[in-house]
Design an enzyme around this catalytic site. Structure first.
Site, PDB file in Angstrom:
ATOM      1  N   PHE A 132       0.873  -1.364   0.106  1.00 31.14           N
ATOM      2  CA  PHE A 132      -0.165  -0.012  -0.001  1.00 31.14           C
ATOM      3  C   PHE A 132       0.756   1.269   0.078  1.00 31.14           C
ATOM      4  CE2 PHE A 132      -2.253   2.782   3.202  1.00 31.14           C
ATOM      5  CZ  PHE A 132      -2.614   3.536   2.328  1.00 31.14           C
ATOM      6  N   ASN A 181      -1.714  -5.637  12.711  1.00 30.99           N
ATOM      7  CA  ASN A 181      -1.919  -5.866  14.111  1.00 30.99           C
ATOM      8  C   ASN A 181      -2.405  -7.102  14.271  1.00 30.99           C
ATOM      9  OD1 ASN A 181      -0.522  -4.244  16.310  1.00 30.99           O
ATOM     10  ND2 ASN A 181      -1.700  -2.445  15.175  1.00 30.99           N
ATOM     11  N   THR A 232       6.611   3.301  12.258  1.00 32.62           N
ATOM     12  CA  THR A 232       5.237   3.721  12.535  1.00 32.62           C
ATOM     13  C   THR A 232       4.990   4.309  13.915  1.00 32.62           C
ATOM     14  OG1 THR A 232       3.130   2.808  12.878  1.00 32.62           O
ATOM     15  CG2 THR A 232       5.125   1.469  13.543  1.00 32.62           C
ATOM     16  N   ASP A 233       4.172   5.094  14.044  1.00 24.36           N
ATOM     17  CA  ASP A 233       4.129   5.670  15.473  1.00 24.36           C
ATOM     18  C   ASP A 233       3.434   4.686  16.251  1.00 24.36           C
ATOM     19  OD1 ASP A 233       1.322   4.868  14.418  1.00 24.36           O
ATOM     20  OD2 ASP A 233       0.655   7.327  14.573  1.00 24.36           O
ATOM     21  N   GLU A 234       3.335   3.546  15.954  1.00 24.40           N
ATOM     22  CA  GLU A 234       2.937   2.607  16.951  1.00 24.40           C
ATOM     23  C   GLU A 234       3.931   2.102  17.870  1.00 24.40           C
ATOM     24  OE1 GLU A 234       0.066  -0.501  15.769  1.00 24.40           O
ATOM     25  OE2 GLU A 234      -0.340   0.473  13.956  1.00 24.40           O
ATOM     26  N   TYR A 274       3.555  -6.863  16.154  1.00 22.25           N
ATOM     27  CA  TYR A 274       3.900  -5.977  15.057  1.00 22.25           C
ATOM     28  C   TYR A 274       4.876  -4.591  15.498  1.00 22.25           C
ATOM     29  CZ  TYR A 274       3.214  -1.718  12.051  1.00 22.25           C
ATOM     30  OH  TYR A 274       3.328  -0.552  11.497  1.00 22.25           O
ATOM     31  N   THR A 298       8.336  -5.454  16.859  1.00 24.93           N
ATOM     32  CA  THR A 298       9.171  -5.734  15.985  1.00 24.93           C
ATOM     33  C   THR A 298       9.474  -4.463  14.949  1.00 24.93           C
ATOM     34  OG1 THR A 298       7.469  -6.399  14.618  1.00 24.93           O
ATOM     35  CG2 THR A 298       8.643  -8.286  15.554  1.00 24.93           C
ATOM     36  N   LYS A 299       8.690  -3.654  15.169  1.00 26.02           N
ATOM     37  CA  LYS A 299       9.102  -2.389  14.121  1.00 26.02           C
ATOM     38  C   LYS A 299       9.924  -1.516  15.030  1.00 26.02           C
ATOM     39  CE  LYS A 299       8.160  -0.684  10.663  1.00 26.02           C
ATOM     40  NZ  LYS A 299       8.690  -0.906   9.503  1.00 26.02           N
TER      41      LYS A 299
END
Length: 332
Positions: free
Chosen positions: A12, A84, A121-123, A148, A151-152
């Site tokens: 995406f 997620n 990512t902001d996560e 998720y 690991t990021k």
């Protein structure tokens, strides 16, 4: 003119970046993508063949990665396992791709002395309380809450360590939730849009109070290009467009844009460990590098996204039945 290797460029956000780069610069692009369920060659149709090449392969393949990295000027690393719900069902692919894959790439970039930009990512920052006036900044401590996001976070730390230990010429960006064309129908916004197209009521986790900070994929792409051109080695830049909306409001805006009653949706059981709120402070990116988002009106951007899915059913239809069957098994 630059030669860029874009990992995950059939996904995406990666495919939107490839379209943006080839439409706004004279760069040449090689896309490396494994074509898992989230990658789609149809997302790369119509690109100028003289400036674009696709390579099917895995970012954990050391010899392939080494060959490709050696042939370009810079690497833009989008490839990631990123859903997620999937990470809660089976965490292992997230370790393989997000940790080992990133390691393989930064080692190749180090060997060849190449510029490297890492998409995150902001996560990784965890979540904020719904009534918290603060937003994430580059100095916010990491506090990931899922396989998720953890690991990021790990991949971010690898890049930082390679900058400090080996002098890797790298930057990192952590972006808020993206929306726009070419997003898999398992994701929140396209799932609701395609459900309404199919005459199915949208599904909303819990009460729908969880807040996300939305940014159009084109704005993310322009920010990454800005960082690639102007960013300082070792620096992290947060990318956001001041698009905070709770999930309930987003569903209602989708229904409004599609001519449906704004309450025509169903609540489903909430996701385990569902983060409450994400919010990005992109002051550093704007003040130091001069970047500004173009899609400042979320509702208008959402309406354009709805229209894209209406006009591109042949792109998303093959994904839909299997995706909904999986959600049904999970009671969602």
């Amino acid at each position: 003119m630059r030669r860029l290797l874009v990992t995950g460029g059939a996904g995406f956000i990666g495919s939107n970046f490839v379209h943006y780069v080839l439409g706004h610069t004279d760069h040449h692009v090689i896309v490396l993508d494994k074509l898992t369920y989230a990658g789609n060659l149809e997302s790369l149709k119509g690109l100028p063949s003289q400036r674009f090449r696709f390579v099917m392969g895995d970012i954990t393949d050391t010899s392939l990665v080494d060959e490709l990295v050696g042939s370009v000027d810079a690497v833009v690393h989008y490839a990631a396992e990123s859903h997620n719900d999937n990470s809660l069902q089976d965490p292992r692919p997230f370790l393989d791709t997000n940790i080992i894959g990133t390691y393989t790439l930064i080692e190749a970039a180090r060997r060849h002395g190449k510029r490297f930009h890492h998409i995150s990512t902001d996560e990784v920052y965890g979540d904020l309380e719904l009534d918290d006036p603060e937003r994430f900044t580059e100095s916010t401590p990491y506090n990931p809450s899922s396989p998720y996001s953890s690991t990021k976070a790990g991949s971010d730390l690898l890049v930082r360590a390679w900058v400090r230990s080996f002098g890797l010429e790298a930057t990192i960006s952590n972006c808020s939730n993206n929306y726009g064309p070419y997003q898999h129908v398992e994701k929140f916004i396209p799932r609701q849009i395609t459900n309404v197209i199919d005459g199915v009521r949208p599904k909303l986790y819990g009460k729908g109070e969880n807040v996300r900070d939305w940014i159009h994929a084109d704005d993310h792409s322009s920010a990454v290009l800005t960082i690639l051109d102007k960013g300082s080695t070792g620096e992290t830049y947060l990318i956001g467009a001041d698009g905070e909306k709770d999930n309930k409001s987003v569903v209602e805006l989708i229904l409004k844009a599609m001519g449906q009653p704004v309450d025509a949706y169903d609540h489903v059981i909430d996701r385990p460990g569902h983060d409450l709120r994400y919010a990005i402070d992109s002051t550093k990116l704007r003040t130091e590098l001069g970047w500004e988002p173009q899609y400042r009106d979320f509702e208008a951007g959402l309406e354009a996204t709805v229209q894209w899915y209406r006009e591109n059913e042949s792109w998303w239809r093959p994904q839909k039945a299997q995706t909904e069957a999986k959600y049904k098994e999970q009671g969602q």
